[in-house]
Design a protein around this motif. Sequence first.
Motif, PDB file in Angstrom:
ATOM      1  N   LYS A 209       0.990  -7.658   7.237  1.00  0.00           N
ATOM      2  CA  LYS A 209       1.122  -6.356   6.588  1.00  0.00           C
ATOM      3  C   LYS A 209       2.326  -6.346   5.638  1.00  0.00           C
ATOM      4  N   GLU A 210       3.436  -6.914   6.133  1.00  0.00           N
ATOM      5  CA  GLU A 210       4.652  -6.957   5.316  1.00  0.00           C
ATOM      6  C   GLU A 210       4.448  -7.810   4.072  1.00  0.00           C
ATOM      7  N   ASP A 211       3.782  -8.977   4.265  1.00  0.00           N
ATOM      8  CA  ASP A 211       3.495  -9.858   3.127  1.00  0.00           C
ATOM      9  C   ASP A 211       2.620  -9.158   2.100  1.00  0.00           C
ATOM     10  N   TYR A 212       1.629  -8.444   2.645  1.00  0.00           N
ATOM     11  CA  TYR A 212       0.704  -7.728   1.772  1.00  0.00           C
ATOM     12  C   TYR A 212       1.455  -6.671   0.955  1.00  0.00           C
ATOM     13  N   GLN A 213       2.327  -5.916   1.648  1.00  0.00           N
ATOM     14  CA  GLN A 213       3.114  -4.884   0.961  1.00  0.00           C
ATOM     15  C   GLN A 213       4.023  -5.510  -0.091  1.00  0.00           C
ATOM     16  N   LYS A 214       4.606  -6.668   0.275  1.00  0.00           N
ATOM     17  CA  LYS A 214       5.489  -7.377  -0.653  1.00  0.00           C
ATOM     18  C   LYS A 214       4.714  -7.805  -1.895  1.00  0.00           C
ATOM     19  N   ASN A 215       3.514  -8.330  -1.655  1.00  0.00           N
ATOM     20  CA  ASN A 215       2.669  -8.764  -2.764  1.00  0.00           C
ATOM     21  C   ASN A 215       2.296  -7.602  -3.677  1.00  0.00           C
ATOM     22  N   LEU A 216       1.984  -6.473  -3.026  1.00  0.00           N
ATOM     23  CA  LEU A 216       1.613  -5.291  -3.810  1.00  0.00           C
ATOM     24  C   LEU A 216       2.774  -4.818  -4.671  1.00  0.00           C
ATOM     25  N   LEU A 217       3.960  -4.839  -4.063  1.00  0.00           N
ATOM     26  CA  LEU A 217       5.156  -4.409  -4.782  1.00  0.00           C
ATOM     27  C   LEU A 217       5.414  -5.340  -5.964  1.00  0.00           C
TER      28      LEU A 217
END
Lengths: 268, 222
Positions: free
Chosen positions: A49-57
Motif C-alpha cells: 500500500k505504501e509503495d503504491y501511494q509512493k508511486n502515485l505521488l
Amino acid sequence: MGEPDQITLLEIILIGMLGMFLLGFGVVAFFIVYQRRLLKQQEANQQIKEDYQKNLLKASIESQEKERQRIAEALHDEVGALITTSKLHIGQIKPNTSEAKMKERLSSATDILTETLQSVRQISLNLKPPVLEALGLVAAIRSLIQKINTSGQIEIICNGPDELMVPPEESLGCYRIIQELLQNGLKHAKASEITLDIQQIGRSIQIDYQDNGIGFDFTKMAASDQGLGLRNIESRLNLLNGTISPQFRPGGGTHLRIETFKPVTSYD
Amino acid sequence: MIKQLVENSTFISSLSIIIPLIVGLVRFRKLSPTQKLLSYLVIASALTEIIANILWYQQLRNLEVYNVYALINFNLLAIILSRHLYLTWRKPLKLFLICFNGYFIIDALFFKDLKHWEYNFNSNLTTSASIILIVLALSYFHKLLKEVRYQKLERNSQFWISSGIVMYYSGTLILFLLGNQVNDPEYSYYYELHFAAWGLNSFFNLVLNTTYTIALWVNPIK
C-alpha cells in the motif's frame, strides 16, 4: 481390588494434568504462530500500500512537472518569441521614421500581438477547457473526441447520457482521466477504434474504455516505473475515490473499467 | 528423596511470586490499568503464600486460605480478562460473576458443614472458575485474531496473562476436579499421588508466575 484403582487414579491425574497442560501450551503456541503469520501478511500488505501511494505521488509530481515544462516551453517558444518579435517591430519606430513605415511596423506588431493573444488563449484552454465549465463533462468529452476524430487517424465512439451528476470541482479530474485514456490509446495502443461507454450507476460513474489495439499487461504496467499515464490515472482516481480494473476483451485489445464514487456523494 | 524434591519445588514455586511482585511494585506508576489489576492479584497471591506457609510451618491446615484466595483470584482475573472482551459479553459476564460469587459465599457460609469444609479443598469453586477463565482467555485470543490491525504480541500484557491462564488452568483442571481425592490421606498411594500432583502444580504455577512477570514487565502498546 483397591490398589489397582488407585494406581489408575494416579495415572489419570498425572497424565491428564500433563496432557491438558501440553494442550494449553499447544493452543498458545498455535495462536502465536498463526497471529505472527497474519501480522507478517498485514505488514506485507501495508508495504504494498505504501509503495503504491509512493508511486502515485511520484506519478502525480512527474505529471505536474511535465505539465509545467510544457507550459514553460509554450510560454518561452511561442509567447516569448512573439512578444520579442513585436518588441523588435515597435523598437524600430523612431521619431524620424516615415509615417508609411510606422504604419507598417505597427500593423506587423498588432498582428503578432493578436497571434500572442491566441497562443495565450490556447495555453489557458489546454489548462482548463472552457467548454467543461460552460457545458459540463459530457459536452467537454464529446468536444475532445470530435477534435481527435477530425485527424482521421482513429475513430472514437462515445456512448453515454447527455448529462452526468459530477460536481464541477471534480469534473476536471474525470475529464483528465478520459483525456489520458484516449492519449494512451493514440500513442501506445496502435488502435484504429476506441469505444467509450459512460454510465451513471447509482451514485458512481462507470467508464468502460475499449480499443482494438495491441493491448498490454495491466498488472505489470501498474507495478512498473513505466506507464506514467496509467499511474497518472490512478493518482487522479485516488482523489476521486475511484478504481481502475482490466476487463477481459475477447479478440485482444484493451478493456478497462473505471469507477468513481466520490463525485456524486458530494451532492448529498 | 522425591518427597524432599517436591517439597523444595513447591517452596520455590511459592517463592516465585516474589519476582512479579517486585516487578509490579517497582513499575507500579508506569503500569497500564490491566497491569495494575494484575499487580493487585500478585500482591494478594503473595499474601496468601505468606499466610499459607506460616500455617504450614505451624502444622496447621492452610487450604481454607487457598479457598478464599481462589475466589479473589478468580474475580480479579475475570475482571482483567473482561476488559478486553467483546462489548456484548461484558454485561452478562458481570451478572454471572455476581451470581457465581453469591452462590459460593452463601454455600460456604450457610450450607457447607464448616468443620468438614475447613478440611476440604473447594473443588467445585476452583474447577468451575478454571473453566470460566479458560473460556474467557480463549475468547480473548479469538478476538485478537479478528482484529483489523494485528499487533506485536510480545508487548501485549493481556496476551501474556491469557497465555498463562490457558496453560496453568488447563494443566490444573483435573487436579482441581479430583482435588479431594488427591488430598485424601486414606488412599494407600496418597503420598505418591499427592506429591506428584502438587509437584506438577508447582511447575505450572512457576510457568504462570513467569507469564505474570512478563505481563508486568512489558510496556503496553499505546
